[in-house]
Write a protein that holds these residues in place. Structure first.
Motif, PDB file in Angstrom:
ATOM      1  N   ILE A  18      47.454  48.082   8.962  1.00  0.00           N
ATOM      2  CA  ILE A  18      47.312  47.377  10.237  1.00  0.00           C
ATOM      3  C   ILE A  18      48.001  48.189  11.333  1.00  0.00           C
ATOM      4  N   SER A  19      47.278  48.447  12.400  1.00  0.00           N
ATOM      5  CA  SER A  19      47.846  49.142  13.556  1.00  0.00           C
ATOM      6  C   SER A  19      48.179  48.087  14.613  1.00  0.00           C
ATOM      7  N   ILE A  20      49.366  48.187  15.186  1.00  0.00           N
ATOM      8  CA  ILE A  20      49.790  47.224  16.200  1.00  0.00           C
ATOM      9  C   ILE A  20      50.321  47.966  17.410  1.00  0.00           C
ATOM     10  N   ILE A  21      49.756  47.660  18.555  1.00  0.00           N
ATOM     11  CA  ILE A  21      50.174  48.269  19.815  1.00  0.00           C
ATOM     12  C   ILE A  21      50.550  47.141  20.772  1.00  0.00           C
ATOM     13  N   ASN A  22      51.684  47.303  21.436  1.00  0.00           N
ATOM     14  CA  ASN A  22      52.213  46.240  22.272  1.00  0.00           C
ATOM     15  C   ASN A  22      52.234  46.624  23.751  1.00  0.00           C
ATOM     16  N   CYS A  23      52.030  45.625  24.589  1.00  0.00           N
ATOM     17  CA  CYS A  23      52.124  45.829  26.037  1.00  0.00           C
ATOM     18  C   CYS A  23      52.855  44.668  26.687  1.00  0.00           C
ATOM     19  N   ALA A  24      53.601  44.975  27.725  1.00  0.00           N
ATOM     20  CA  ALA A  24      54.302  43.964  28.493  1.00  0.00           C
ATOM     21  C   ALA A  24      53.995  44.179  29.969  1.00  0.00           C
ATOM     22  N   TYR A  25      53.858  43.108  30.689  1.00  0.00           N
ATOM     23  CA  TYR A  25      53.531  43.212  32.114  1.00  0.00           C
ATOM     24  C   TYR A  25      54.537  42.426  32.935  1.00  0.00           C
ATOM     25  N   GLU A  26      54.570  42.715  34.215  1.00  0.00           N
ATOM     26  CA  GLU A  26      55.529  42.089  35.114  1.00  0.00           C
ATOM     27  C   GLU A  26      54.880  41.142  36.119  1.00  0.00           C
ATOM     28  N   ASN A  27      53.691  41.487  36.546  1.00  0.00           N
ATOM     29  CA  ASN A  27      53.039  40.749  37.625  1.00  0.00           C
ATOM     30  C   ASN A  27      52.388  39.481  37.092  1.00  0.00           C
ATOM     31  N   THR A  28      52.927  38.334  37.482  1.00  0.00           N
ATOM     32  CA  THR A  28      52.398  37.061  36.973  1.00  0.00           C
ATOM     33  C   THR A  28      51.024  36.732  37.554  1.00  0.00           C
ATOM     34  N   ALA A  29      50.578  37.509  38.529  1.00  0.00           N
ATOM     35  CA  ALA A  29      49.240  37.289  39.088  1.00  0.00           C
ATOM     36  C   ALA A  29      48.143  37.897  38.220  1.00  0.00           C
ATOM     37  N   PHE A  30      48.521  38.727  37.268  1.00  0.00           N
ATOM     38  CA  PHE A  30      47.525  39.319  36.374  1.00  0.00           C
ATOM     39  C   PHE A  30      46.839  38.223  35.562  1.00  0.00           C
ATOM     40  N   ASP A  31      45.515  38.300  35.486  1.00  0.00           N
ATOM     41  CA  ASP A  31      44.799  37.293  34.701  1.00  0.00           C
ATOM     42  C   ASP A  31      43.650  37.888  33.890  1.00  0.00           C
ATOM     43  N   TYR A  32      43.694  39.186  33.666  1.00  0.00           N
ATOM     44  CA  TYR A  32      42.658  39.839  32.875  1.00  0.00           C
ATOM     45  C   TYR A  32      43.312  41.018  32.176  1.00  0.00           C
ATOM     46  N   PHE A  33      43.143  41.083  30.842  1.00  0.00           N
ATOM     47  CA  PHE A  33      43.892  42.052  30.050  1.00  0.00           C
ATOM     48  C   PHE A  33      42.934  42.755  29.072  1.00  0.00           C
ATOM     49  N   PRO A  34      42.393  43.898  29.496  1.00  0.00           N
ATOM     50  CA  PRO A  34      41.485  44.644  28.623  1.00  0.00           C
ATOM     51  C   PRO A  34      42.218  45.749  27.864  1.00  0.00           C
ATOM     52  N   GLY A  97      40.796  41.020  42.719  1.00  0.00           N
ATOM     53  CA  GLY A  97      40.675  42.383  43.214  1.00  0.00           C
ATOM     54  C   GLY A  97      40.163  43.339  42.168  1.00  0.00           C
ATOM     55  N   ASN A  98      40.362  42.966  40.923  1.00  0.00           N
ATOM     56  CA  ASN A  98      39.924  43.759  39.784  1.00  0.00           C
ATOM     57  C   ASN A  98      40.427  45.188  39.837  1.00  0.00           C
ATOM     58  N   MET A  99      41.630  45.409  40.360  1.00  0.00           N
ATOM     59  CA  MET A  99      42.225  46.735  40.339  1.00  0.00           C
ATOM     60  C   MET A  99      43.055  46.834  39.071  1.00  0.00           C
ATOM     61  N   LEU A 100      42.574  47.606  38.122  1.00  0.00           N
ATOM     62  CA  LEU A 100      43.242  47.716  36.844  1.00  0.00           C
ATOM     63  C   LEU A 100      44.499  48.574  36.927  1.00  0.00           C
ATOM     64  N   THR A 101      45.573  48.082  36.328  1.00  0.00           N
ATOM     65  CA  THR A 101      46.789  48.861  36.129  1.00  0.00           C
ATOM     66  C   THR A 101      46.883  49.161  34.642  1.00  0.00           C
ATOM     67  N   PHE A 102      46.978  50.439  34.296  1.00  0.00           N
ATOM     68  CA  PHE A 102      46.967  50.842  32.900  1.00  0.00           C
ATOM     69  C   PHE A 102      48.375  51.070  32.373  1.00  0.00           C
ATOM     70  N   GLY A 103      48.549  50.814  31.071  1.00  0.00           N
ATOM     71  CA  GLY A 103      49.754  51.220  30.373  1.00  0.00           C
ATOM     72  C   GLY A 103      49.716  52.715  30.104  1.00  0.00           C
ATOM     73  N   GLY A 104      50.817  53.229  29.520  1.00  0.00           N
ATOM     74  CA  GLY A 104      50.950  54.665  29.327  1.00  0.00           C
ATOM     75  C   GLY A 104      50.116  55.252  28.192  1.00  0.00           C
ATOM     76  N   GLY A 105      49.522  54.404  27.361  1.00  0.00           N
ATOM     77  CA  GLY A 105      48.675  54.898  26.276  1.00  0.00           C
ATOM     78  C   GLY A 105      49.413  55.036  24.961  1.00  0.00           C
ATOM     79  N   THR A 106      48.676  54.825  23.865  1.00  0.00           N
ATOM     80  CA  THR A 106      49.186  55.014  22.505  1.00  0.00           C
ATOM     81  C   THR A 106      48.212  55.884  21.740  1.00  0.00           C
TER      82      THR A 106
END
Lengths: 112, 114
Positions: A18-34, A97-106
């Protein structure tokens, strides 16, 4: 400042594991997580996405788990295969706004 | 790659020279984006366009300019390239007909500034 923090940066898993990758966000306005998947020499492609009205979404061997109170979400790859070896990016946006903010990648490597 | 072509695919240039990267799409998508990809930083938005001649800045726009004179073409220009602009550049598009649309990415341009 990085609004979406992703870990680990690299991951090695045995075939069938099983591969597990984790992400954490700060902006509570985010409502879409691809999650996007990227193979070497190619552009990223959408793998799976979740909205915060559900805590889990499953598509085949790929599952997103979402914890709104902790502002965290994760990707689980069950029965990992060598063909899953790729770089995975989590992302977040607010749909208006659909402006995606990306994580650093795994970078995932699945060993045969 | 959803009809998105980036050119050139690879480019080596010298510090101080101007560079233009091209993104061409055949999907008639309204929105177009330029991202740069660097290890540990993921994908960072440089500029985006929401229509012909309508553009706006992203997270890392300093040193870059863009133009969109036709729906299908989005150009990224580095007016005077610096070594810090060595990166892989990706163009992306989305239809612009609804919320929560996925992005379609091109195959990228590897730029090296020496």
């Amino acid at each position: 400042q990085q609004q979406v923090k992703q870990s680990p940066q690299s991951l090695i898993v045995q075939k069938g594991g099983i591969s597990i990758i984790n992400c954490a966000y700060e902006n509570t306005a985010f409502d879409y997580f691809p999650w996007y998947q990227q193979f070497p020499g190619k552009g990223p492609a959408l793998l799976i996405a979740i909205r915060p009205d559900v805590s889990e979404k499953k598509e085949g061997r790929f599952t997103i788990s979402f914890n709104k109170s902790a502002k965290q979400f994760s990707l689980h790859i069950m029965d990992s295969q060598p063909g899953d070896s790729a770089t995975y990016f989590c992302a977040a946006s607010n749909g208006a706004g659909n402006m995606l903010t990306f994580g650093g990648g795994t970078r995932l490597m699945v060993k045969p | 790659d959803a009809g998105i072509t980036q050119s050139p695919r690879h480019k080596v240039t010298e510090t101080g020279t101007p560079v233009t990267l091209r993104c061409h799409q055949t999907e008639n998508h309204r929105y177009m984006y330029w991202y740069r990809q660097d290890p540990g930083h993921g994908l960072r938005l440089i500029h985006y366009s929401y229509g012909v001649k309508d553009t706006d800045k992203g997270e890392v726009s300093d040193g870059y300019s863009v133009s969109r004179s036709k729906t299908e073409d989005f150009l990224l220009t580095l007016e005077s390239a610096t070594s810090s602009q060595t990166s892989v550049y990706f163009c992306a598009t989305r239809p612009g007909t609804g919320l929560y649309e996925k992005l379609f990415f091109g195959s990228g341009t590897q730029l090296s500034v020496l």
